[in-house]
Design an enzyme around this catalytic site. Structure first.
Site, PDB file in Angstrom:
ATOM      1  N   CYS A 126      36.633   1.281 -13.378  1.00 52.20           N
ATOM      2  CA  CYS A 126      36.405   2.483 -12.730  1.00 52.20           C
ATOM      3  C   CYS A 126      37.242   3.621 -12.712  1.00 52.20           C
ATOM      4  O   CYS A 126      38.364   3.299 -12.423  1.00 52.20           O
ATOM      5  CB  CYS A 126      35.906   2.355 -11.464  1.00 52.20           C
ATOM      6  SG  CYS A 126      35.030   3.656 -10.411  1.00 52.20           S
ATOM      7  N   THR A 261      23.590   6.784 -18.922  1.00 50.57           N
ATOM      8  CA  THR A 261      23.246   8.044 -18.751  1.00 50.57           C
ATOM      9  C   THR A 261      21.792   8.470 -19.091  1.00 50.57           C
ATOM     10  O   THR A 261      21.313   9.198 -18.326  1.00 50.57           O
ATOM     11  CB  THR A 261      24.300   8.871 -19.382  1.00 50.57           C
ATOM     12  OG1 THR A 261      25.658   8.682 -18.679  1.00 50.57           O
ATOM     13  CG2 THR A 261      24.071  10.221 -19.028  1.00 50.57           C
TER      14      THR A 261
END
Ligand SMILES: Cc1cc2nc3c(=O)[nH]c(=O)nc-3n(C[C@H](O)[C@H](O)[C@H](O)COP(=O)(O)O)c2cc1C
Length: 300
Positions: A126, A261
């Protein structure tokens, strides 16, 4: 055509997954989730996290930056309130886990072992948290330590999600493989910074992670290299918006793909990718995915 893919102990009905953080827990669009190979959940941490301050999303031509900062309800609430619903999904459920410390990964893996979920995706990548995250994933020795712990403490399939931020993912993929990972996901978002036009950071969390079409050429490059370097399956991720993109990732050596996405643009995007792949397989009379997976290296 047998579209199934097996990774570790887990057989997925087809090679398309919804990527972590872009499809929540798969419960808002169950009819889509049910037809995918699986859903990777938003990252789960031991303690609840409020995430980063807004704004959290910045769009640019070709992609976006996000700085969600691992907002999630925490392990206990996830198990109590989410898992009873995800267990009813017809697809596989992969839980993305993130530790603030190396030990927390072991703890999460151990606690999830008795839950009705199919696999763990160990998130060492992350880009928008202050502790852990991509900092762990940049160090092969830390990736190895985290994977070893997770492997030791769960009987479930262990997938390690790699970063390519200032590290060669070949090295971290090898470390994950040596420590017993069943697969690696290549790649998570890349570091990015957006400014507001007046020289100030646009995102509340300051830095973000780049995703979307802009990520694809680099992600494909990483998959090609990693797939040539390890024997465990590679799950390709980064900028997959269409079936053609997914075919490219399989060609570069990925056994499965994750759509991220694109789900934010169209919640049926991952399903569209799968339907297109199925049609591709039928048109080309494929018995399974072997003829496509890794064919780039056979042709170059
Ligand atoms: C809004 C958002 C939230 C994300 N949250 C997570 C997360 O919790 N854990 C994780 O491993 N990846 C997370 N990611 C990264 C995606 O799973 C994926 O690896 C990345 O976006 C690249 O794929 P894409 O270009 O198809 O989006 C997130 C991405 C976005 C856009």
């Amino acid at each position: 055509m047998n579209p199934q893919v097996t990774i570790g102990k887990t057989t997925f009905a087809n090679p398309v997954l919804a990527a972590s953080g872009t499809f929540e827990f798969g419960l808002k669009f169950k009819s889509v989730a049910n037809r995918l190979g699986g859903v990777v959940t938003k990252a789960i941490t031991l303690q609840p996290r409020v995430g980063n301050p807004p704004p959290r999303i910045y769009e640019f031509p070709g992609g976006m930056l996000n700085s969600v900062g691992l907002e999630n309800p925490g392990f206990e609430v996830f198990c109590r309130e989410v898992v009873p619903h995800t267990r009813k999904l017809k697809c596989r459920v992969v839980v993305n886990i993130a530790g603030a410390t190396v030990d927390e990964y072991g703890e999460l893996a151990a606690r999830l072992d008795s839950e009705p979920v199919d696999a763990l995706e160990v998130n060492v990548s992350c880009p928008n948290v202050k502790e852990g995250g991509a900092l762990f994933g940049q160090q092969p020795s830390v990736v190895e330590a985290i994977t070893t712990l997770a492997r030791r403490r769960t009987t479930k399939t262990v997938i390690v999600k790699l970063t390519a931020n200032f590290v060669d993912p070949v090295e971290t993929a090898k470390a994950a493989e040596a420590a017993g990972a069943d697969a690696v996901t290549t790649i998570n978002t890349l570091f990015g910074l957006a400014l507001d036009g007046n020289g100030r950071p646009f995102l509340g969390g300051r830095n973000g992670g780049v995703s979307g079409p802009a990520l694809k050429p680099f992600a494909l490059f990483c998959v090609d290299r990693v797939a040539a370097a390890v024997k465990i399956p590679v799950i390709g991720c980064g900028g997959i918006m269409s079936t053609a993109d997914a075919v490219d990732f399989l060609s570069a050596g990925a056994r499965m793909v994750q759509v991220g996405t694109a789900n934010l643009v169209n919640p049926e995007a991952a399903l569209d990718v799968w339907n297109g792949l199925k049609a591709h397989a039928e048109q080309n009379d494929l018995g399974n995915w072997d003829a496509v997976v890794g064919r780039t290296r056979r042709r170059s």
